[in-house]
Write a protein that holds these residues in place. Sequence first.
Motif, PDB file in Angstrom:
ATOM      1  N   GLN A   1     -73.074 -42.796  -9.561  1.00 25.00           N
ATOM      2  CA  GLN A   1     -72.030 -41.801  -9.763  1.00 25.00           C
ATOM      3  C   GLN A   1     -71.705 -41.664 -11.248  1.00 25.00           C
ATOM      4  OE1 GLN A   1     -70.756 -39.791  -7.431  1.00 25.00           O
ATOM      5  NE2 GLN A   1     -69.662 -38.750  -9.050  1.00 25.00           N
ATOM      6  N   MET A   2     -71.645 -42.784 -11.949  1.00 26.06           N
ATOM      7  CA  MET A   2     -71.365 -42.746 -13.391  1.00 26.06           C
ATOM      8  C   MET A   2     -72.483 -42.008 -14.126  1.00 26.06           C
ATOM      9  SD  MET A   2     -69.915 -46.596 -13.884  1.00 26.06           S
ATOM     10  CE  MET A   2     -69.227 -46.538 -15.505  1.00 26.06           C
ATOM     11  N   ILE A   3     -73.718 -42.263 -13.707  1.00 29.31           N
ATOM     12  CA  ILE A   3     -74.849 -41.586 -14.340  1.00 29.31           C
ATOM     13  C   ILE A   3     -74.767 -40.093 -14.068  1.00 29.31           C
ATOM     14  CG2 ILE A   3     -77.356 -41.302 -14.211  1.00 29.31           C
ATOM     15  CD1 ILE A   3     -77.543 -44.351 -13.819  1.00 29.31           C
ATOM     16  N   GLU A   4     -74.474 -39.734 -12.816  1.00 25.58           N
ATOM     17  CA  GLU A   4     -74.357 -38.308 -12.468  1.00 25.58           C
ATOM     18  C   GLU A   4     -73.217 -37.661 -13.247  1.00 25.58           C
ATOM     19  OE1 GLU A   4     -76.367 -36.379 -10.643  1.00 25.58           O
ATOM     20  OE2 GLU A   4     -77.664 -38.132 -10.515  1.00 25.58           O
ATOM     21  N   ASP A   5     -72.088 -38.356 -13.345  1.00 22.45           N
ATOM     22  CA  ASP A   5     -70.954 -37.815 -14.104  1.00 22.45           C
ATOM     23  C   ASP A   5     -71.327 -37.637 -15.569  1.00 22.45           C
ATOM     24  OD1 ASP A   5     -69.465 -37.814 -11.813  1.00 22.45           O
ATOM     25  OD2 ASP A   5     -68.311 -39.617 -12.305  1.00 22.45           O
ATOM     26  N   ALA A   6     -72.016 -38.649 -16.118  1.00 16.91           N
ATOM     27  CA  ALA A   6     -72.423 -38.559 -17.523  1.00 16.91           C
ATOM     28  C   ALA A   6     -73.402 -37.398 -17.730  1.00 16.91           C
ATOM     29  CB  ALA A   6     -73.057 -39.871 -17.971  1.00 16.91           C
ATOM     30  N   LYS A   7     -74.322 -37.225 -16.768  1.00 17.37           N
ATOM     31  CA  LYS A   7     -75.274 -36.114 -16.875  1.00 17.37           C
ATOM     32  C   LYS A   7     -74.540 -34.779 -16.811  1.00 17.37           C
ATOM     33  CE  LYS A   7     -79.424 -38.303 -14.963  1.00 17.37           C
ATOM     34  NZ  LYS A   7     -80.355 -38.322 -13.821  1.00 17.37           N
ATOM     35  N   ALA A   8     -73.603 -34.687 -15.861  1.00 17.07           N
ATOM     36  CA  ALA A   8     -72.853 -33.436 -15.721  1.00 17.07           C
ATOM     37  C   ALA A   8     -72.049 -33.150 -16.991  1.00 17.07           C
ATOM     38  CB  ALA A   8     -71.924 -33.518 -14.510  1.00 17.07           C
ATOM     39  N   LYS A   9     -71.406 -34.187 -17.521  1.00 13.33           N
ATOM     40  CA  LYS A   9     -70.645 -34.000 -18.762  1.00 13.33           C
ATOM     41  C   LYS A   9     -71.566 -33.609 -19.907  1.00 13.33           C
ATOM     42  CE  LYS A   9     -66.789 -37.081 -17.741  1.00 13.33           C
ATOM     43  NZ  LYS A   9     -66.144 -38.353 -18.082  1.00 13.33           N
ATOM     44  N   ALA A  10     -72.756 -34.227 -19.954  1.00 14.63           N
ATOM     45  CA  ALA A  10     -73.708 -33.904 -21.016  1.00 14.63           C
ATOM     46  C   ALA A  10     -74.182 -32.460 -20.888  1.00 14.63           C
ATOM     47  CB  ALA A  10     -74.901 -34.862 -20.964  1.00 14.63           C
ATOM     48  N   VAL A  11     -74.427 -32.026 -19.646  1.00  9.75           N
ATOM     49  CA  VAL A  11     -74.858 -30.633 -19.432  1.00  9.75           C
ATOM     50  C   VAL A  11     -73.741 -29.679 -19.862  1.00  9.75           C
ATOM     51  CG1 VAL A  11     -75.384 -28.944 -17.631  1.00  9.75           C
ATOM     52  CG2 VAL A  11     -76.559 -31.140 -17.641  1.00  9.75           C
ATOM     53  N   ILE A  12     -72.512 -29.974 -19.437  1.00  6.38           N
ATOM     54  CA  ILE A  12     -71.375 -29.115 -19.795  1.00  6.38           C
ATOM     55  C   ILE A  12     -71.184 -29.103 -21.310  1.00  6.38           C
ATOM     56  CG2 ILE A  12     -68.865 -28.931 -19.647  1.00  6.38           C
ATOM     57  CD1 ILE A  12     -69.130 -29.974 -16.737  1.00  6.38           C
ATOM     58  N   GLU A  13     -71.260 -30.282 -21.915  1.00  6.11           N
ATOM     59  CA  GLU A  13     -71.095 -30.362 -23.373  1.00  6.11           C
ATOM     60  C   GLU A  13     -72.228 -29.617 -24.081  1.00  6.11           C
ATOM     61  OE1 GLU A  13     -69.164 -31.393 -26.883  1.00  6.11           O
ATOM     62  OE2 GLU A  13     -68.476 -31.500 -24.810  1.00  6.11           O
ATOM     63  N   GLY A  14     -73.449 -29.766 -23.557  1.00  4.26           N
ATOM     64  CA  GLY A  14     -74.590 -29.046 -24.134  1.00  4.26           C
ATOM     65  C   GLY A  14     -74.408 -27.539 -24.023  1.00  4.26           C
ATOM     66  N   GLN A  15     -73.939 -27.085 -22.854  1.00  7.03           N
ATOM     67  CA  GLN A  15     -73.696 -25.649 -22.689  1.00  7.03           C
ATOM     68  C   GLN A  15     -72.602 -25.170 -23.634  1.00  7.03           C
ATOM     69  OE1 GLN A  15     -72.811 -25.298 -18.523  1.00  7.03           O
ATOM     70  NE2 GLN A  15     -74.978 -25.174 -17.924  1.00  7.03           N
ATOM     71  N   ARG A  16     -71.554 -25.994 -23.763  1.00  6.15           N
ATOM     72  CA  ARG A  16     -70.458 -25.619 -24.669  1.00  6.15           C
ATOM     73  C   ARG A  16     -70.964 -25.528 -26.103  1.00  6.15           C
ATOM     74  NH1 ARG A  16     -66.945 -27.787 -28.051  1.00  6.15           N
ATOM     75  NH2 ARG A  16     -67.691 -29.902 -27.777  1.00  6.15           N
TER      76      ARG A  16
END
Length: 164
Positions: A89-104
Amino acid sequence: MELVNPGLGLIFWMTVSFLILLFLLRKFAWAPILLALKQREDSIDDALKMAEKAREEMAQLKSKNDELLKEARADREILMKEARAARDQMIEDAKAKAVIEGQRILEMANENAAREILAAKEDLKNQLAEFSLKIAEQILKEKLSDDKKQQELIAKLIKEVNFN
């Protein structure tokens, strides 16, 4: 031959002494010996009972120990599954945050690039306008150097203004 055939008196006195000895042994020795044997037998029985009880307790402890070991293993497995799930879950959250941050970051970069392009276009237009004005100014200076040409241009512009 007297030894081989004992006399009647000897047999009588031997029997009496044997009975006295038997009575004395029974009165003073036999009871303590039997009591000691009974105590010894009881202590052996007690020791055997205690050993059997200890054996049963050991078997119960072993079964409890095995049960606790199974429970501990089951708990460990549950904890490991929970830890794995939390890690995933932490990895998935980190990936999601990284994707969102990358998109931003990409959106910000695109916005910055668009602003810079607009600014560059605006700057280019301004420079072109300046160059056009300078060129037009030089052309006008050259064409309108004498008064006659200036008067002709003014008349022409007045006619064009009237038509528009």
